[in-house]
Design a protein around this motif. Sequence first.
Motif, PDB file in Angstrom:
ATOM      1  N   ALA A 160       0.843  -1.194   0.000  1.00  0.00           N
ATOM      2  CA  ALA A 160       0.000   0.000   0.000  1.00  0.00           C
ATOM      3  C   ALA A 160       0.877   1.242   0.000  1.00  0.00           C
ATOM      4  O   ALA A 160       1.576   1.519   0.967  1.00  0.00           O
ATOM      5  N   MET A 161       0.847   1.987  -1.101  1.00  0.00           N
ATOM      6  CA  MET A 161       1.694   3.171  -1.238  1.00  0.00           C
ATOM      7  C   MET A 161       0.888   4.470  -1.269  1.00  0.00           C
ATOM      8  O   MET A 161       1.448   5.536  -1.412  1.00  0.00           O
ATOM      9  N   GLY A 162      -0.432   4.374  -1.157  1.00  0.00           N
ATOM     10  CA  GLY A 162      -1.238   5.577  -1.228  1.00  0.00           C
ATOM     11  C   GLY A 162      -1.922   5.712  -2.582  1.00  0.00           C
ATOM     12  O   GLY A 162      -2.008   4.760  -3.354  1.00  0.00           O
ATOM     13  N   SER A 163      -2.403   6.912  -2.872  1.00  0.00           N
ATOM     14  CA  SER A 163      -3.264   7.138  -4.030  1.00  0.00           C
ATOM     15  C   SER A 163      -2.544   7.598  -5.284  1.00  0.00           C
ATOM     16  O   SER A 163      -3.174   7.784  -6.321  1.00  0.00           O
ATOM     17  N   ALA A 164      -1.242   7.828  -5.223  1.00  0.00           N
ATOM     18  CA  ALA A 164      -0.534   8.413  -6.368  1.00  0.00           C
ATOM     19  C   ALA A 164      -0.019   7.357  -7.335  1.00  0.00           C
ATOM     20  O   ALA A 164       1.143   7.366  -7.740  1.00  0.00           O
ATOM     21  N   VAL A 165      -0.900   6.427  -7.714  1.00  0.00           N
ATOM     22  CA  VAL A 165      -0.544   5.406  -8.690  1.00  0.00           C
ATOM     23  C   VAL A 165      -1.329   5.687  -9.965  1.00  0.00           C
ATOM     24  O   VAL A 165      -2.550   5.857  -9.926  1.00  0.00           O
TER      25      VAL A 165
END
Length: 406
Positions: free
Chosen positions: A367-372
């Motif tokens: 989980a790296m956040g929404s900036a994908v």
Amino acid sequence: MVRAFLYFVATMIVLVIIGTFALNYWSDKATEIAFVPNTEFVEQDPLADNAYADPDMWYSRPGIGTADPARYQPAIAETQNPLPRSENEGTLVEQASKAGSRRITSEEEEKAPPFAVFFVHPTSYIPTNLDRDIQWNARLGDKETEDRARLFLRGLASPFNRAAEIWAPKYRQATVGAFLTDKPEAEQAIDAAYGDVEQAFDYFLESVDKDRPIVLAGHSQGSLQLLRLLRERIKGRPVEKRIAAVYAVGWPISLDHDLPVLPLPACERANESGCILSWSSFADDGDPTQLLKRFRASPGFDGKPRGDTPILCVNPITGFANSTAPADDNKGTLVPSEDLTSGELVAGAVGARCDQQGILRIGDPPAMGSAVLPGENYHVYDIPLFWRNVQEDVVTRVREWAAANS
């Protein structure tokens, strides 16, 4: 300083929302209407011959001090727990924070001979026709564009912070829409941006010690400009022998039609100097079609169509091309917490392997956040995913250059 990378991520989330909407719901034509300027290309006045003697023409350079965005140094998370693979399990930093974090100490830093970095930032001029008329090139002094560039540098240039000098110029970059169209104005805008980069590089060369090794680094549009710099300003000149490494990340390099024209080879060993590294990050089931479509339709550096040829993939964990590395070998991914209030280096977060196309596959990402980006494109994280490995990689290559040139 801890928030620096997080502001970068927060900014990218806004861009991802725009990009996702455009790519997933609009036609290609509608996307072009939104992002491509509807104005004529207007050539900007040339910069003064001594323009880059002005410290205000640089985001990073010696003398800026603690305000230099490229000098950001994150904390290290101390955790050996299994890393979460979904938001329901909590983010990497939330888990790591339970175990505490620490800063890298001077004793842990491997010494390297003094070296200088010339870093070209990616596109930060990202207006749309929904907001206002778009110009083909950014204007110097545009606050939104320059603030965004500083944020990008904090996340992307900071792995090079063990350099004696980091220089990152302001330049009148091409707008993001220039990379979404075949209009001749797009090429004119990219050419205009290159003129500023070349002028900044000339000043950089005049300013650094003549015996000091040089590292070239950039991302996305910045990498494209560096690759042209290699061909037109470095190839066959004395400065070519001073290049310890080139990190042209986030821009595809054709093995058949680009690499042979460049003055330096791809990096084949982790301890090799005078070579080029490049990679583009996708999840295992990610779709690189959008990345490769326009690239393959355009001519290579040799003037021939690139076609369906593989691209250069140097694994940032192993340090050499066409290789595979498990997550255990990743020494530190720079990740934000879910609420973007903290950020740390987490070891073992993601592995990497080069596939047959030359795409860097990162497995089932944490989980790296929404900036994908759409298609599980981790373009935004190309460098942060491997922050600590890149930091050590550049020191190794500079040390090897120094040993070969002592």
